[in-house]
Scaffold this motif. Structure first.
Motif, PDB file in Angstrom:
ATOM      1  N   PHE A 122      53.709  43.641  13.638  1.00  0.00           N
ATOM      2  CA  PHE A 122      52.620  43.089  14.428  1.00  0.00           C
ATOM      3  C   PHE A 122      53.155  42.589  15.761  1.00  0.00           C
ATOM      4  N   ALA A 123      52.227  42.379  16.685  1.00  0.00           N
ATOM      5  CA  ALA A 123      52.484  41.673  17.935  1.00  0.00           C
ATOM      6  C   ALA A 123      51.245  40.868  18.253  1.00  0.00           C
ATOM      7  N   ALA A 124      51.427  39.715  18.838  1.00  0.00           N
ATOM      8  CA  ALA A 124      50.303  38.868  19.217  1.00  0.00           C
ATOM      9  C   ALA A 124      50.707  38.070  20.439  1.00  0.00           C
ATOM     10  N   GLY A 125      49.706  37.622  21.178  1.00  0.00           N
ATOM     11  CA  GLY A 125      50.052  36.863  22.363  1.00  0.00           C
ATOM     12  C   GLY A 125      48.855  36.260  23.065  1.00  0.00           C
ATOM     13  N   LEU A 126      49.178  35.416  24.023  1.00  0.00           N
ATOM     14  CA  LEU A 126      48.207  34.771  24.885  1.00  0.00           C
ATOM     15  C   LEU A 126      48.581  35.050  26.330  1.00  0.00           C
ATOM     16  N   GLU A 127      47.566  35.150  27.188  1.00  0.00           N
ATOM     17  CA  GLU A 127      47.844  35.391  28.606  1.00  0.00           C
ATOM     18  C   GLU A 127      46.792  34.692  29.451  1.00  0.00           C
ATOM     19  N   TYR A 128      47.264  34.109  30.551  1.00  0.00           N
ATOM     20  CA  TYR A 128      46.377  33.489  31.540  1.00  0.00           C
ATOM     21  C   TYR A 128      46.673  34.134  32.884  1.00  0.00           C
ATOM     22  N   ARG A 129      45.595  34.508  33.605  1.00  0.00           N
ATOM     23  CA  ARG A 129      45.759  35.072  34.940  1.00  0.00           C
ATOM     24  C   ARG A 129      44.740  34.457  35.888  1.00  0.00           C
ATOM     25  N   LYS A 130      45.171  34.262  37.115  1.00  0.00           N
ATOM     26  CA  LYS A 130      44.255  33.829  38.167  1.00  0.00           C
ATOM     27  C   LYS A 130      44.463  34.714  39.382  1.00  0.00           C
ATOM     28  N   TYR A 131      43.365  35.175  39.944  1.00  0.00           N
ATOM     29  CA  TYR A 131      43.389  36.020  41.139  1.00  0.00           C
ATOM     30  C   TYR A 131      42.727  35.257  42.290  1.00  0.00           C
ATOM     31  N   ASP A 132      43.405  35.271  43.437  1.00  0.00           N
ATOM     32  CA  ASP A 132      42.854  34.704  44.666  1.00  0.00           C
ATOM     33  C   ASP A 132      42.893  35.786  45.729  1.00  0.00           C
ATOM     34  N   GLY A 133      41.801  35.937  46.457  1.00  0.00           N
ATOM     35  CA  GLY A 133      41.780  36.940  47.516  1.00  0.00           C
ATOM     36  C   GLY A 133      40.915  36.506  48.676  1.00  0.00           C
ATOM     37  N   SER A 134      41.279  36.981  49.854  1.00  0.00           N
ATOM     38  CA  SER A 134      40.480  36.659  51.038  1.00  0.00           C
ATOM     39  C   SER A 134      40.672  37.738  52.091  1.00  0.00           C
ATOM     40  N   TYR A 135      39.644  37.880  52.902  1.00  0.00           N
ATOM     41  CA  TYR A 135      39.696  38.741  54.083  1.00  0.00           C
ATOM     42  C   TYR A 135      39.031  37.979  55.218  1.00  0.00           C
ATOM     43  N   THR A 136      39.763  37.784  56.300  1.00  0.00           N
ATOM     44  CA  THR A 136      39.261  37.027  57.439  1.00  0.00           C
ATOM     45  C   THR A 136      39.304  37.912  58.667  1.00  0.00           C
ATOM     46  N   PRO A 137      38.168  38.482  59.051  1.00  0.00           N
ATOM     47  CA  PRO A 137      38.147  39.307  60.257  1.00  0.00           C
ATOM     48  C   PRO A 137      38.329  38.445  61.504  1.00  0.00           C
ATOM     49  N   ASP A 138      38.575  39.124  62.604  1.00  0.00           N
ATOM     50  CA  ASP A 138      38.672  38.450  63.887  1.00  0.00           C
ATOM     51  C   ASP A 138      37.372  37.695  64.184  1.00  0.00           C
ATOM     52  N   PRO A 139      37.457  36.552  64.851  1.00  0.00           N
ATOM     53  CA  PRO A 139      36.225  35.790  65.159  1.00  0.00           C
ATOM     54  C   PRO A 139      35.149  36.602  65.865  1.00  0.00           C
ATOM     55  N   ILE A 140      35.519  37.566  66.707  1.00  0.00           N
ATOM     56  CA  ILE A 140      34.460  38.327  67.384  1.00  0.00           C
ATOM     57  C   ILE A 140      33.735  39.239  66.397  1.00  0.00           C
ATOM     58  N   THR A 141      34.433  39.654  65.330  1.00  0.00           N
ATOM     59  CA  THR A 141      33.785  40.458  64.299  1.00  0.00           C
ATOM     60  C   THR A 141      32.798  39.616  63.514  1.00  0.00           C
ATOM     61  N   VAL A 142      33.228  38.421  63.129  1.00  0.00           N
ATOM     62  CA  VAL A 142      32.346  37.523  62.387  1.00  0.00           C
ATOM     63  C   VAL A 142      31.116  37.170  63.215  1.00  0.00           C
ATOM     64  N   ALA A 143      31.294  37.038  64.533  1.00  0.00           N
ATOM     65  CA  ALA A 143      30.175  36.689  65.415  1.00  0.00           C
ATOM     66  C   ALA A 143      29.269  37.871  65.717  1.00  0.00           C
TER      67      ALA A 143
END
Length: 971
Positions: A550-571
């Protein structure tokens, strides 16, 4: 209990796609007493450690010898040439600019490289490094949902294990199409230096690099440290004839209507001035002129420049011959530079407990290039930008406006329908990516006794992040363009504003004008992974046919992501693709268990029969819980024959980009079925198409975005296979060994996350008046498509199945050396992608569509000769014939059958050759290799439906030979 022969264990690993090296396959049958104990190992596809190498699923192993023999210099190139691989991103994709943005919020992935298995998409393949997840890529233009293999240097790799079967119950989300597990180097004594150089014959694109490694061991520690450098120069599209035009064989018919001389589509001030016939009146159904309906569609003669100003007499009617050829400005091969440092240390604290630390830092600098950015203004511009579509007035007072009245998109009676100008004075668009990836992992592992049995355990902690900055030069600020085209008095009150000349032809936009309207655009993106896991494996108790493992286990994962366009794009001021900020995170807690149940040993029904069972529960912060299971059987009726099957449930959680990606645009190349008819069909008339309508621009702006309400994709996978190693071919005069394998696979995905194909939506609306399809877009009063929404949803069903065949034959060693043949073939018998209405999308086996193909047959044959220190490898790579829609090439002779809208892409075979020499007498070892990939200089078949460069870069090699040399020194 009889232990399986090593010959069969190695044969199992041969049951998939590529050749295994002699070092892995030429093991001799076990001659030791049966009391000998093999070390337990963990093979990709199972968490259970066991002595046997074969499992209930086929795992392909590409060793270091395979990698070196291939002549490729990146992990992506190696795995993308598996016969079961699909359309993965690579550096042959000049993927910024016209290539557009995908709907999943991942950005264009410029400079990245991914792996696609079974043509199910890179985001459905799980990439592991030493059995642990790797961070997803960041491109500078979105939050990616696949791993960029360019963040893992090839020098770090000991071998690559590829599982092409569903494995969500073993590894969790994303393992729908399979798993790629990259095993890093551990065992090394002393130093190594490897140098390589290669170049495309007649094209350039020189690549070179150096890998330096040093490793060692003592009584309690083991370490390996290394550094890697890689450089690849660009190749301009102008160096390949088929890449020097928008669509080969069609002239300028698919060129851009935004030209250096400008295209001006407007109504004269009073609606009746035809300027001596230059701007004719419209006609009714009887052909009679309609008063007040004059429309101008004019341009300046090609290459004509009027720095002193223009008059109406300088213009001519716009036609196909005036379209702009943007293709030579693109890149056939993109430049890339990668620098990496890495290391790992393993330390034995006690005989039962050891620990490890792994670190990596990788930098990538890459670039993409596109033609000078077009400026589209007017009610038909279709760029989802109010500055271009609905709030623009080119003042009559503008000193460069030759028509003497306001050209406007404002109010109830706009008269400016389209102004397309290609400001070549500003130079091409250039996108530079600077990507930094770091990875740190640590863990403990060991053994402990449970009664008389030994169990293995491990705990792991990982933190990794990839950050990218993309710098874009050659683009424009559309708000400032508005200001510079307006009232000169208002412009004078704005710092830096200079009245803009879009009417004078090439060379008439001055540096002062450019300085006001041309910014430097900087975008950033990031992806981060935090992971903690704990696993235990061992034998629970003895059953009638062996131990229950047998095999058994526990796992925890956290994902963080972001995309920040240039201010003129956001505007909303960016002339290019509009977008907002994307930011999100989610976490998941998981538990799994796996069992290997021996059902039979040494009976009348066979030697062994084993059952494997696995289950996993995943609790996501975004959508809740998900349970998956897997069952497998492995039956060995006789020593030389193995049968196996597995059935697996799988799922893929929506990525950050898919959940939270904000509005972005993809400039799709679409063919409007209503364009070009003197009188529209009833369906086109019902769609708002007037008589005489012609599609202004082949590129239609399609808006995409994420969807926070997305549910996970769910899949079912079936695999049935067999490996036969006949004893009559074992150590006889004509054969040292022969291994034959066959595998049937089937994948079924429900609730597939996708945006419908835009062309299919348009065609379906016109053909059936489907209200869902017709609601996806709007037309202007003139019939031009001005809005096209294509939002992600759980609306697809994907079904694919096929067969893998393999044959490996090694001849006995003679005076002239040893010869070995390895053949791998994949036959795709079905690929069906159904949209939200249940109708099949155009993608299927044997068809080229959307810059990717699914060849019905693909295969490799490797012939490997060795004698002493010399070796010679010859590999043939086969891609079956394809067909495609002629699309915009309809009516041209290059289209095989214009009436049926079919163009053929002939079958292609590439030949790779490598001569190598290895001498252990110099230092600790010296290695030399000379090779040529695509020995015959085969050119890729012409693709009429592909976006760039006239061929499918995900399926075919670059044109011409790639000649390379390698030197390796051990010291």
């Amino acid at each position: 209990m009889t232990m399986p022969r090593h010959r069969l264990a190695a044969a199992v690993q041969l049951s998939l796609l590529l050749a295994l090296p002699a070092a892995a396959t030429a093991q001799t049958p076990t001659q030791q007493p049966e009391a000998r104990t093999l070390d337990t190992v963990q093979v990709t596809g199972s968490r259970i450690r066991k002595a046997e190498l074969e499992t209930a699923v086929p795992v392909e192993v590409l060793t270091r010898e395979d990698i070196d023999r291939s002549g490729f210099t990146s992990i992506a190139d190696i795995v993308q040439n598996l016969t079961g691989s699909g359309a993965g991103l690579n550096t042959k994709f000049n993927s910024s600019g016209n290539f557009g943005f995908p709907p999943d919020g991942g950005g264009v992935g410029a400079g990245a490289a991914t792996v696609d298995l079974r043509h199910l998409g890179a985001k459905r393949v799980l990439v592991l490094v030493d059995g642990i997840r790797w961070v997803n890529e960041s491109s500078g233009s979105g939050v990616g949902s696949a791993v960029d293999l360019n963040t893992i240097p090839l020098a770090l790799v000991d071998r690559i294990e590829v599982l092409e079967d569903g494995a969500s119950s073993i590894y969790g989300s994303d393992a729908i199409a399979g798993v790629v597990n990259i095993i890093t180097r551990r065992d090394a004594e002393g130093g190594t230096l490897d140098l390589h150089y290669g170049e495309y014959d007649g094209l350039g694109g020189a690549t070179w690099g150096a890998d330096l490694g040093w490793g060692g061991t003592n009584e309690r520690a083991q370490w390996f440290l290394g550094a890697s450098y890689y450089k690849q120069r660009e190749i301009a599209s102008s160096k390949f004839a088929n890449a020097s035009v928008p669509v080969p064989g069609t002239g300028l018919s698919n060129g851009s209507s935004a030209t250096p001389g400008g295209r001006f589509l407007f109504a004269p001030a009073d609606g009746n001035n035809t300027y001596g016939g230059l701007c004719p009146l419209g006609t009714d159904d009887s052909g009679a002129p309609i008063p007040g309906s004059a429309t101008c569609d004019i341009t300046l003669p090609n290459d004509a420049s009027f720095p002193g100003g223009t008059t109406i007499d300088d213009y001519i009617r716009f036609g196909t011959a005036n379209r702009y050829n943007f293709a030579p400005n693109n890149l056939l091969l993109t430049p890339s530079e990668r620098k990496s440092v890495f290391g790992q240390v393993r330390f034995e604290f006690t005989p039962q407990v050891s620990g490890h630390v792994r670190v990596l830092y990788n930098e990538r600098t890459s670039a993409n290039q596109a033609a000078p950015e077009p400026i589209f203004l007017g009610t038909d511009a279709g760029v989802y930008n109010a500055y271009a579509e609905s709030t623009l007035t080119i003042s009559a007072l503008n000193p460069f406006n030759p028509f003497g009245f306001d050209l406007t998109t404002e109010g109830d009676n706009p008269n400016l329908f389209l102004l397309g100008r290609r400001p070549v004075e500003g130079g091409p668009r250039r996108y530079r990516q600077d990507v930094k990836t770091w990875y740190a992992a640590g863990g403990l592992e060991g053994t402990f006794a449970v009664g008389v049995r030994t169990w293995n355990w491990d705990v792991n902690l990982v933190r990794s992040q990839s950050r990218a900055e993309q710098t874009n030069t050659g683009s424009y600020n559309i708000r400032r363009i508005n200001q510079a085209l307006g009232d000169p008095a208002a412009c004078a009150g704005i710092a830096g504003c200079t009245p803009l000349n879009l009417f004078g032809g090439p060379g008439t936009i001055t540096p002062q004008m450019l300085a006001f309207i041309q910014p430097i655009v900087r975008d950033e993106s990031s992806n981060a992974l935090t992971l903690a896991s704990a696993n235990v494996t061992g034998d629970l108790f003895e059953m009638w046919a062996g131990p229950l493992a047998f095999a058994a286990g526990l796992e925890y994962r956290k994902y963080d992501g972001s995309y920040t366009p240039d201010p003129i794009t956001v505007a909303g001021e960016y002339n290019g693709v509009p977008s907002g900020i994307t930011r999100g995170d989610y976490d998941v807690n998981e538990a799994y268990a796996e069992f290997s149940v021996p059902l039979m040993r040494d009976t009348a029904f066979g030697e062994t029969l084993d059952l494997s069972i696995a289950g996993r529960y995943s609790d996501y912060s975004t959508f809740g819980g998900e349970t998956t299971g897997k069952v497998g059987l492995r039956w060995q009726p006789v020593d030389e024959l193995l049968w196996r099957m597995s059935y697996a449930e799988g799922f893929r959680a929506p990525s950050i980009g898919e959940l939270y990606g904000t509005l972005s645009r993809f400039d799709a190349t679409l063919v409007d079925p209503c364009s070009g008819a003197a009188l529209p069909s009833p369906a086109c008339a019902a769609d708002g198409v007037p008589p005489g309508y012609e599609q202004t621009n082949s590129q239609i702006s399609v808006v995409t975005s994420g969807n926070a309400a997305l549910e996970p994709e769910r899949s079912r996978s079936l695999m049935i296979g067999s490996v036969w190693s006949p004893s009559f071919a074992d150590e006889v005069w004509w054969s040292d060994r022969l291994d034959l394998g066959v595998t049937f696979y089937r994948h079924h995905i429900d609730d597939a996350i996708q945006a419908p194909d835009a062309q299919a939506i348009l065609d379906r609306c016109i053909a059936t008046r489907d209200p869902l399809a017709c609601a996806s877009y709007d037309r202007s009063e003139r019939g031009q498509i001005i809005r096209f929404d294509d939002i992600l949803a759980n609306l697809g069903t994907i079904k694919t199945d096929g067969w893998d065949f393999s044959a490996a034959w090694t001849l006995p060693e003679r005076d002239w050396g040893r010869l070995r043949f390895d053949a791998k073939t994949t036959w795709v018998t079905r690929y069906e992608l159904a949209n939200e209405t249940g109708e099949l999308e155009p993608r299927r086996p044997g068809v080229e569509v959307n810059n990717s193909a699914i060849p019905e047959w693909s295969g490799t044959l490797t012939t490997d000769w060795t004698r002493g220190p010399w070796s010679l490898a010859w590999t043939m790579r086969y891609i079956d014939r394809l067909v495609e829609s002629c699309g915009g090439a309809n009516g041209f002779p290059i289209c095989d059958d214009s009436a049926l809208d079919i163009n053929g892409l002939g079958s292609t075979t590439y030949h790779d050759l490598q001569l190598a020499w290895h001498n252990t007498a110099w230092l600790k070892g010296t290695r030399l290799a000379l090779g040529v990939n695509n020995l015959t200089g085969k050119e890729p078949p012409v693709c009429l439906s592909c976006s760039l460069n006239g061929y499918d870069a995900s399926t075919y090699d670059l044109p011409g030979r790639f000649v390379y040399a390698r030197v390796g020194i051990d010291f």
